[in-house]
Design a protein around this motif. Structure first.
Motif, PDB file in Angstrom:
ATOM      1  N   GLY A 361     -13.916  12.294  -6.256  1.00 47.04           N
ATOM      2  CA  GLY A 361     -14.082  13.617  -5.674  1.00 47.04           C
ATOM      3  C   GLY A 361     -13.010  14.005  -4.668  1.00 47.04           C
ATOM      4  O   GLY A 361     -13.127  15.037  -3.998  1.00 47.04           O
ATOM      5  N   ARG A 364     -11.280  17.464  -5.010  1.00 48.87           N
ATOM      6  CA  ARG A 364     -12.063  18.634  -4.619  1.00 48.87           C
ATOM      7  C   ARG A 364     -12.056  18.796  -3.102  1.00 48.87           C
ATOM      8  O   ARG A 364     -12.038  19.910  -2.582  1.00 48.87           O
ATOM      9  CB  ARG A 364     -13.503  18.499  -5.124  1.00 48.87           C
ATOM     10  N   THR A 433     -18.078  11.541  -8.272  1.00 51.01           N
ATOM     11  CA  THR A 433     -18.862  11.746  -7.052  1.00 51.01           C
ATOM     12  C   THR A 433     -18.755  10.491  -6.203  1.00 51.01           C
ATOM     13  O   THR A 433     -18.898   9.386  -6.724  1.00 51.01           O
ATOM     14  CB  THR A 433     -20.340  12.011  -7.372  1.00 51.01           C
ATOM     15  N   GLU A 438     -21.836  13.670  -0.827  1.00 47.17           N
ATOM     16  CA  GLU A 438     -21.096  14.734  -1.469  1.00 47.17           C
ATOM     17  C   GLU A 438     -19.584  14.599  -1.272  1.00 47.17           C
ATOM     18  O   GLU A 438     -18.830  14.665  -2.210  1.00 47.17           O
ATOM     19  CB  GLU A 438     -21.577  16.096  -0.927  1.00 47.17           C
ATOM     20  N   ARG A 439     -19.173  14.401   0.020  1.00 50.92           N
ATOM     21  CA  ARG A 439     -17.739  14.406   0.310  1.00 50.92           C
ATOM     22  C   ARG A 439     -17.210  12.982   0.424  1.00 50.92           C
ATOM     23  O   ARG A 439     -17.929  12.088   0.858  1.00 50.92           O
ATOM     24  CB  ARG A 439     -17.488  15.137   1.631  1.00 50.92           C
TER      25      ARG A 439
END
Lengths: 485, 104
Positions: A361, A364, A433, A438-439
Motif C-alpha cells: 500500500g 497509495r 494492504t 490501513e496506512r
C-alpha cells in the motif's frame, strides 16, 4: 613522441583530486565542515569534471603518451559515471553509513569514479587494469562501510574475495595478450592482431577467454554472478545503487573497449562466448528474481539479467550494437537509480524496509513516489513507450542485424518473464494492504537532496524516451569513436 | 628473444603452476586469510608471466606492468586484512562457509 597533454586527462584528475579532498574534509573538527564539506567538494568536482567533458567533447586526444585517450566514447561514459555518483551522493544524504563517515563515503565514491573513468579512457592494458582495481578497491571499502553491521562486513569481504579472483584472472588474460603481441598499447595490440590471421591462435584464444571471465566477474554475468545478490543485499543501499549502475557501466565499457575497440577482427572467436554469457545471465537473473522477497535481492538479480541484455549488444560486434549498449547504459542508470531510491527512502522509515511486505500500500500513501516506482519498474521490464523499451529494442535489433536472431528471442522472452516480478512489486505497492491497518507504518519526511535525486532520475526515464533521438545520436558518435583507429 | 638465460617456457610453466595453485587455494581453503594468500599467488603468477614475456619481447612494458600490479596487490591485501580484522572483532568465526547471514 611522448606528449603529456595533461588537458585531455583533466576530468580524471579533477575527480581524483576531489575524492582526496573530500576524504580529508571528514577529518575537520568543525561540525559544519564535516557535515557539508565532503558532499559539497564532491559535487563541485563532479560539476567541474562535467564542464571539462563538455569542453573536451570532440575528436580523440591522447594524454600521457597514449596512456589515456579522451574520445567521445570515454567522455560519454565518464559523464554516466559522474551522474551516477552525483545521484548517489544525493540519495545517501543522512544515510547511516554516510552520516558516520561522510568523508570516506563521498571520497571513496569519487575515487571509484576516477577508476571507472580510467577504465573508459584507457589507452593501454596497464591503465585499464589500474582503473579496474581503483574502482574495485574503493568499492570493497564502501560495501563494508557500515562496520557495525555484520552483513555489511560480510558483503565487503565477499566482494573483496570474488573481486580479487576476478581481477587476477583478468590480469592473467592481459599478460597472455601482452605475450601474444609484445606490447601493452591497446592500439598497437589492435594493429598486431588485425586481420584474421590470429583467429584460432591458442595464446590469443586463452587470453580472450580469461578476459571474458575476468570482466564477467566485474559485470556480474552468469556464471560469475554468485557474489552479486549477497554483496548487493549486504552493502549500504546507496552503494548498491552505485554498484549496479556505475560499476556495470564500467565493466561494459571495458568489454566494449577490448573486444570491439581492439579485437574487432577476431569477432568470430569471442562473439559466441559473450552470447553464451548473455543468455545465461538473462535466464538465471530473471528466473531467480521471481523467487525473491527482498527488493534489494530482486533488483540484484534484475541487474544480473540486465548485464545479459547489455552483453547482447557486445556480442553483436557492430557499431549498432555498441550504440545500443551505450544508450541502454544511460537509460539503465535512470531507471535503476529510481528503483533503488524508493528502497532507500522506505528503508529509513521501517526496519527491514527492503522487504517486499514493507511496501504494501506504499504507493497509495505516497502517490508521487509510487508513480516514480511505477515508471522505473515498467521501464526496467521494457514497456513501450518508456526508455527501457527503446533501449531493449535497439539491443535486440542489433542482434538481429548481426544474424543472431536467437539472442534477440531469448532477450525478449526474458523480458516477458521479468514482468512477473516487476509487476508483483507494483501490485504490492498499489493494491496491497499493510499487515496492521490501513496506512503503511511510519511515513517520515524525505530529505530534500534525496527527493531531488529521486525526482531527477524519474524524470530522466521520461526524458530519455521523449528525447530518444538526440541521445541515440550521441551514443552512435561514442560507438563510432570506439572503432575509429 | 634474448639468447641466454631462462627460457620462456620455464617462466610460463612456473607462472601457470602458481596461478593454478592459487585458484585451487581460493576454492579449497576456508579461512579468509588463506584465501587472500591464494589470491596473491594468482596475481603473482600473472606477474611472472608478464616478466617472462617482457624478456621474450625484449621490452620493459611487462616489467612496468608487474610493478604496478604489485602496488595494486598490496592495496588489495591491506583492505582484505582490515576487513578480516573487523570481522574478527565482530566475533564472527573465521570460516567463510559459516558466513551465511546473506543467502536466498
Amino acid at each position: 613522441m611522448t606528449h603529456l597533454n595533461v588537458v585531455a586527462a583533466t576530468p580524471q584528475i579533477i575527480v581524483a583530486a576531489a575524492g582526496v579532498l573530500a576524504m580529508s574534509m571528514g577529518l575537520f573538527n568543525r561540525y559544519e565542515i564535516r557535515r557539508y564539506g565532503p558532499s559539497a567538494i564532491s559535487l563541485a568536482g563532479i560539476v567541474a569534471a562535467f564542464v571539462m567533458i563538455v569542453l573536451l567533447w570532440g575528436d580523440r586526444e591522447e594524454a600521457f603518451g597514449g596512456g589515456i585517450r579522451s574520445d567521445r566514447f570515454s567522455l560519454l561514459l565518464s559523464a554516466i559515471f559522474l551522474v551516477s555518483a552525483a545521484l548517489v551522493i544525493g540519495l545517501a544524504w543522512r544515510e547511516s553509513a554516510a552520516v558516520d563517515r561522510r568523508g570516506e563515503f563521498a571520497g571513496l565514491v569519487m575515487v571509484a569514479v576516477a577508476g571507472m573513468m580510467l577504465v573508459a579512457s584507457a589507452g593501454d592494458l596497464i591503465v585499464l587494469f589500474l582503473g579496474i582495481e581503483t574502482l574495485s578497491v574503493a568499492l570493497y571499502v564502501l560495501c563494508a562501510l557500515e562496520v557495525w553491521r555484520e552483513r555489511s562486513l560480510e558483503s565487503g569481504l565477499k566482494y573483496l574475495i570474488t573481486g580479487a579472483v576476478g581481477s587476477s584472472i583478468l590480469l592473467y588474460g592481459f599478460a597472455l595478450l601482452f605475450g601474444a603481441t609484445g606490447t601493452v598499447d591497446l592500439a598497437e595490440i589492435g594493429e598486431q592482431l588485425g586481420g584474421t590471421s590470429f583467429a584460432g591462435e591458442p595464446l590469443v584464444i586463452a587470453a580472450m577467454a580469461l578476459i571474458v571471465v575476468g570482466l564477467g566477474f566485474k559485470a556480474s554475468a552468469v556464471p560469475f554472478h554468485m557474489w552479486t545478490p549477497d554483496v548487493y543485499e549486504g552493502a549500504p543501499t546507496s552503494i548498491t545503487a552505485f554498484m549496479s549502475t556505475a560499476t556495470k557501466a564500467a565493466a561494459l565499457a571495458a568489454f566494449l573497449r577490448i573486444f570491439q575497440g581492439v579485437l574487432p577482427d577476431l569477432a568470430g572467436d569471442w562473439r559466441v562466448a559473450i552470447a553464451v554469457l548473455a543468455v545465461a545471465s538473462i535466464v538465471v537473473g530473471n528466473v531467480a528474481a521471481l523467487a525473491q522477497d527482498s527488493l534489494k535481492r530482486m533488483l540484484a538479480y534484475s541487474s544480473i539479467a540486465h548485464a545479459g541484455y547489455l552483453l547482447i549488444g557486445v556480442a553483436a560486434g557492430s557499431v549498432q550494437g555498441a550504440e545500443a549498449v551505450i544508450y541502454y547504459l544511460i537509460v539503465y542508470l535512470a531507471m535503476t537509480m529510481t528503483a533503488f531510491a524508493v528502497v532507500i527512502i522506505r528503508e529509513r522509515e521501517v526496519e527491514n524496509g527492503e522487504m517486499l511486505e514493507a511496501f504494501a500500500g506504499y504507493a497509495r500513501a505516497r502517490p508521487v513516489l509510487g508513480v516514480a516506482a511505477t515508471l522505473a519498474m515498467l521501464s526496467l521490464a521494457g514497456f513501450p513507450p518508456l526508455a527501457g523499451f527503446i533501449g531493449k529494442f535497439l539491443l535486440f535489433s542489433a542482434a538481429v542485424e548481426a544474424n543472431m536472431t536467437w539472442l534477440a528471442i531469448v532477450g525478449a522472452l526474458g523480458s516477458v518473464v521479468s514482468l512477473g516480478y516487476y509487476l508483483r512489486i507494483l501490485g504490492v505497492m498499489w493494491l496491497g494492504t499493510p499487515a496492521d491497518g490501513e496506512r503503511p507504518a511510519r511515513l517520515l519526511a524525505v530529505p530534500a537532496p534525496v527527493m531531488m535525486a529521486t525526482g531527477t532520475a524519474a524524470i530522466a526515464i521520461i526524458g530519455l524516451a521523449l528525447f530518444a533521438d538526440p541521445m541515440i545520436d550521441i551514443s552512435r558518435g561514442a560507438a563510432e569513436a570506439l572503432l575509429a583507429p | 628473444m634474448s639468447g641466454s638465460g631462462v627460457p620462456l617456457l620455464a617462466y610460463l610453466l612456473v607462472s601457470g603452476a602458481m596461478f593454478l595453485i592459487g585458484l585451487l587455494g581460493v576454492m579449497i581453503r576456508r579461512n579468509p586469510l588463506m584465501v587472500l594468500l591464494a589470491v596473491e599467488l594468482m596475481l603473482n603468477g600473472a606477474n611472472v608471466t608478464l616478466v617472462g614475456f617482457s624478456r621474450f619481447w625484449d621490452t620493459t612494458d611487462g616489467q612496468t606492468f608487474a610493478l604496478v600490479v604489485m602496488v595494486v596487490a598490496a592495496a588489495e591485501v591491506v583492505i582484505g586484512l582490515g576487513l578480516v580484522v573487523a570481522v574478527y572483532r565482530q566475533r564472527l568465526r573465521l570460516n567463510i562457509d559459516e558466513m551465511t547471514r546473506l543467502r536466498g
